[in-house]
Design an enzyme around this catalytic site. Structure first.
Site, PDB file in Angstrom:
ATOM      1  N   LYS A   1      -0.172   3.992  -0.113  1.00 34.93           N
ATOM      2  CA  LYS A   1      -0.447   5.268   0.531  1.00 34.93           C
ATOM      3  C   LYS A   1      -0.340   6.866  -0.640  1.00 34.93           C
ATOM      4  CE  LYS A   1      -0.413   3.376   4.598  1.00 34.93           C
ATOM      5  NZ  LYS A   1       0.548   3.487   6.195  1.00 34.93           N
TER       6      LYS A   1
ATOM      7  N   GLY B   1       3.746  -1.384   4.543  1.00 36.69           N
ATOM      8  CA  GLY B   1       3.138   0.845   3.906  1.00 36.69           C
ATOM      9  C   GLY B   1       4.929   0.790   3.785  1.00 36.69           C
TER      10      GLY B   1
ATOM     11  N   SER C   1       3.318  -1.846  10.687  1.00 37.80           N
ATOM     12  CA  SER C   1       5.141  -1.388   9.891  1.00 37.80           C
ATOM     13  C   SER C   1       5.750  -3.090  10.006  1.00 37.80           C
ATOM     14  CB  SER C   1       5.518  -1.035  11.573  1.00 37.80           C
ATOM     15  OG  SER C   1       4.736   0.058  11.753  1.00 37.80           O
TER      16      SER C   1
ATOM     17  N   GLY D   1       2.503   2.694  10.355  1.00 35.86           N
ATOM     18  CA  GLY D   1       3.210   3.612  10.586  1.00 35.86           C
ATOM     19  C   GLY D   1       4.095   3.809  11.518  1.00 35.86           C
TER      20      GLY D   1
ATOM     21  N   HIS E   1      -9.430   1.266   5.681  1.00 33.69           N
ATOM     22  CA  HIS E   1      -9.061   1.532   5.544  1.00 33.69           C
ATOM     23  C   HIS E   1      -8.356   2.359   7.282  1.00 33.69           C
ATOM     24  CE1 HIS E   1      -4.208   2.727   7.082  1.00 33.69           C
ATOM     25  NE2 HIS E   1      -3.429   1.437   6.159  1.00 33.69           N
TER      26      HIS E   1
ATOM     27  N   GLU F   1      -5.401  -5.250  10.623  1.00 31.58           N
ATOM     28  CA  GLU F   1      -3.835  -3.982  11.016  1.00 31.58           C
ATOM     29  C   GLU F   1      -4.402  -3.081  12.799  1.00 31.58           C
ATOM     30  OE1 GLU F   1      -1.939  -2.087   6.993  1.00 31.58           O
ATOM     31  OE2 GLU F   1      -4.307  -1.429   7.432  1.00 31.58           O
TER      32      GLU F   1
ATOM     33  N   GLU G   1      -6.977   4.892   8.129  1.00 29.44           N
ATOM     34  CA  GLU G   1      -6.501   6.166   8.355  1.00 29.44           C
ATOM     35  C   GLU G   1      -7.519   6.764   7.190  1.00 29.44           C
ATOM     36  OE1 GLU G   1      -1.999   5.645   7.057  1.00 29.44           O
ATOM     37  OE2 GLU G   1      -3.292   5.633   5.207  1.00 29.44           O
TER      38      GLU G   1
ATOM     39  N   ASN H   1       0.800  -1.462  -0.239  1.00 32.49           N
ATOM     40  CA  ASN H   1      -0.101  -0.167   0.381  1.00 32.49           C
ATOM     41  C   ASN H   1       0.734   1.507  -0.093  1.00 32.49           C
ATOM     42  OD1 ASN H   1      -1.903   2.250   0.526  1.00 32.49           O
ATOM     43  ND2 ASN H   1      -2.017   1.641   2.551  1.00 32.49           N
TER      44      ASN H   1
END
Length: 264
Positions: free
Chosen positions: A14, A243, A222, A182, A104, A176, A106, A12
């Protein structure tokens, strides 16, 4: 990882790179993987660029016949219409996308996406013949309160609500934990296995054992080359949603070649 399920390692990206950098990354990733013996054997590799890069990456994959699958990072719950700025499932399918990430953390946090909206997007993806990668995961506070299993399985229930098992054969669930995305913190392999196993049991309860046994459940948060082999050794972890490490061809390739990290 069960031998009956083909592992999926998904990157991903992003909101990173431009379309030229995107094609260079895919080219380099393929070069690195082809240098390794049998790199694509028994593992599926997918990349999820920003919308603006999809056409460039799809053209490269098709022209060079790369063994890399293409996915999008989101889609609209609508198939078409007056929805400025939205991208529909049929548009993504026409671009050669096989997968789409839905829910997700986010998107849930920054765009206030609810479980009900996630469910609508899953249905939209299936209607466009896209395989949804459905993200679920708890906050640190929820985990510390010991409520992470109930929270995550409720997200799974909401995402799959009203969808027949026969339509979910290609669906993927990505666990996740929000506190690991992150941050550099990674859930232990045991923590990942615990939640992924509970997700599988929940799918079996709501949609049947056959679907649950075949559904791939990924871990994300991560993920690094140093942690992937131990994660993949767990029975109910069938791959990874990667990520930051997916933005470097060499690092992402190391994750894809997770078998090479295991002791001889």
């Amino acid at each position: 990882m069960s031998g009956s399920r083909i592992p999926l390692i998904a990157g991903n990206w992003k909101m990173n790179l431009d379309h030229l950098q995107a094609t260079h990354l895919v080219q380099k990733l393929d070069w690195v993987l082809r240098d390794a013996s049998h790199a694509y054997d028994e593992v599926e590799v997918a990349v999820f660029p920003p919308f603006t890069h999809l056409r460039s990456v799809e053209t490269l994959i098709q022209a060079d016949q790369l063994e890399i699958m293409l996915g999008a990072q989101d889609l609209s719950q609508h198939a078409s219409g007056a929805h400025t700025g939205d991208i529909s499932g049929p548009m993504l399918a026409k671009l050669g996308c096989e997968y789409v990430i839905i829910g997700h953390s986010e998107r849930r946090e920054q765009h206030q996406e609810t479980d009900a909206l996630v469910n609508l997007k899953v249905k939209a993806a299936l209607a466009a013949n896209l395989a949804p990668v459905i993200c679920v995961g708890e906050s640190l506070a929820t985990r510390e309160a010991g409520e992470h299993i109930a929270f995550v399985t409720r997200q799974v229930d909401e995402a799959l609500e009203g969808i027949e098992a026969s339509r979910l054969g290609r669906a993927v669930i990505a666990y996740e934990p929000v506190w690991a995305i992150g941050t550099g913190a990674v859930a232990s392999a045991e923590d990942a296995q615990e939640v992924c196993a509970e997700i599988r049991q929940r799918v079996a309860h709501t949609h049947g054992q056959e679907l649950a046994d075949g559904m791939r459940i990924l871990y994300g948060g991560s993920v690094k080359p140093a942690s992937i082999a131990e994660l993949m050794d767990k029975e109910d972890v069938d791959g990874a949603l990667v990520g930051g490490a997916s933005l470097t061809a060499e690092e992402f390739a190391q994750i894809i070649r997770f078998r090479s990290h295991r002791p001889a």
